[in-house]
Design a protein around this motif. Sequence first.
Motif, PDB file in Angstrom:
ATOM      1  N   LYS A 196       8.012   8.865   5.827  1.00 56.18           N
ATOM      2  CA  LYS A 196       8.103   7.846   4.744  1.00 56.18           C
ATOM      3  C   LYS A 196       7.028   7.430   4.258  1.00 56.18           C
ATOM      4  N   PHE A 197       7.078   6.415   3.342  1.00 53.68           N
ATOM      5  CA  PHE A 197       5.975   5.634   2.652  1.00 53.68           C
ATOM      6  C   PHE A 197       6.052   4.235   3.162  1.00 53.68           C
ATOM      7  N   VAL A 198       5.079   3.724   3.681  1.00 53.33           N
ATOM      8  CA  VAL A 198       4.950   2.077   3.828  1.00 53.33           C
ATOM      9  C   VAL A 198       4.326   1.353   2.938  1.00 53.33           C
ATOM     10  N   LEU A 199       5.192   0.826   2.080  1.00 53.56           N
ATOM     11  CA  LEU A 199       4.311  -0.116   1.074  1.00 53.56           C
ATOM     12  C   LEU A 199       4.280  -1.290   1.484  1.00 53.56           C
ATOM     13  N   ILE A 200       2.998  -1.970   1.081  1.00 57.41           N
ATOM     14  CA  ILE A 200       2.586  -3.263   1.539  1.00 57.41           C
ATOM     15  C   ILE A 200       1.756  -3.912   0.114  1.00 57.41           C
ATOM     16  N   SER A 201       1.969  -5.072  -0.219  1.00 57.26           N
ATOM     17  CA  SER A 201       1.191  -5.745  -1.106  1.00 57.26           C
ATOM     18  C   SER A 201      -0.435  -5.624  -0.977  1.00 57.26           C
ATOM     19  N   THR A 202      -0.908  -5.234  -2.069  1.00 52.91           N
ATOM     20  CA  THR A 202      -2.485  -5.237  -2.057  1.00 52.91           C
ATOM     21  C   THR A 202      -3.017  -6.665  -1.490  1.00 52.91           C
ATOM     22  N   LYS A 203      -2.540  -7.515  -2.007  1.00 58.12           N
ATOM     23  CA  LYS A 203      -3.047  -8.822  -1.600  1.00 58.12           C
ATOM     24  C   LYS A 203      -2.987  -9.272   0.081  1.00 58.12           C
ATOM     25  N   ARG A 204      -1.702  -8.939   0.234  1.00 57.03           N
ATOM     26  CA  ARG A 204      -1.540  -9.039   1.752  1.00 57.03           C
ATOM     27  C   ARG A 204      -2.348  -8.074   2.635  1.00 57.03           C
TER      28      ARG A 204
END
Length: 162
Positions: A103-111
């Motif tokens: 999978k890919f784990v996507l996270i907000s850049t700011k977070r």
Amino acid sequence: MKVIYDNKSQIVGDTGENNFVKACLKQGWDKPKPSGEKQNKYEHWDFQLSNGSKVDVKGCKRLNRHDNESRSDIIYIEFVGIAGYKGWVYGESDIIAFETESKFVLISTKRLQKISRKLISREFTRTPKLYKSYCRSSRPLERVGLLHIDDILKEDHYILKK
């Protein structure tokens, strides 16, 4: 003669980006629009999604350049690049997508910026270690740190299956 650079890291990055596009299409999303060379190199984003979000894709990295195997449990965070400019964590992407085997784990850049500053010490080491700042002796301007994928999974994130 000592080898200064190999292309394994470039291949890992290119493969991760190709896998990201395939995962988006498999999910039923529109094909992501690739960035231009300027956006990729200076603004630190690889794709723009149909909703306008800019994504920087990170393939599985090797802990050390001489390692043969990549590790998806360890995440490098680039605070300052090798030339002394802002690292990709401070780029213009909205989302960072970390590749794992499935999978890919996507996270907000700011977070990600926030948790990276919180968890990674400013104490420098010459060898990569979790939660420590690191720079290679041949790259004195560089500043990177290491997080564990579990640090990301504890935060608000999105899973994009391959």
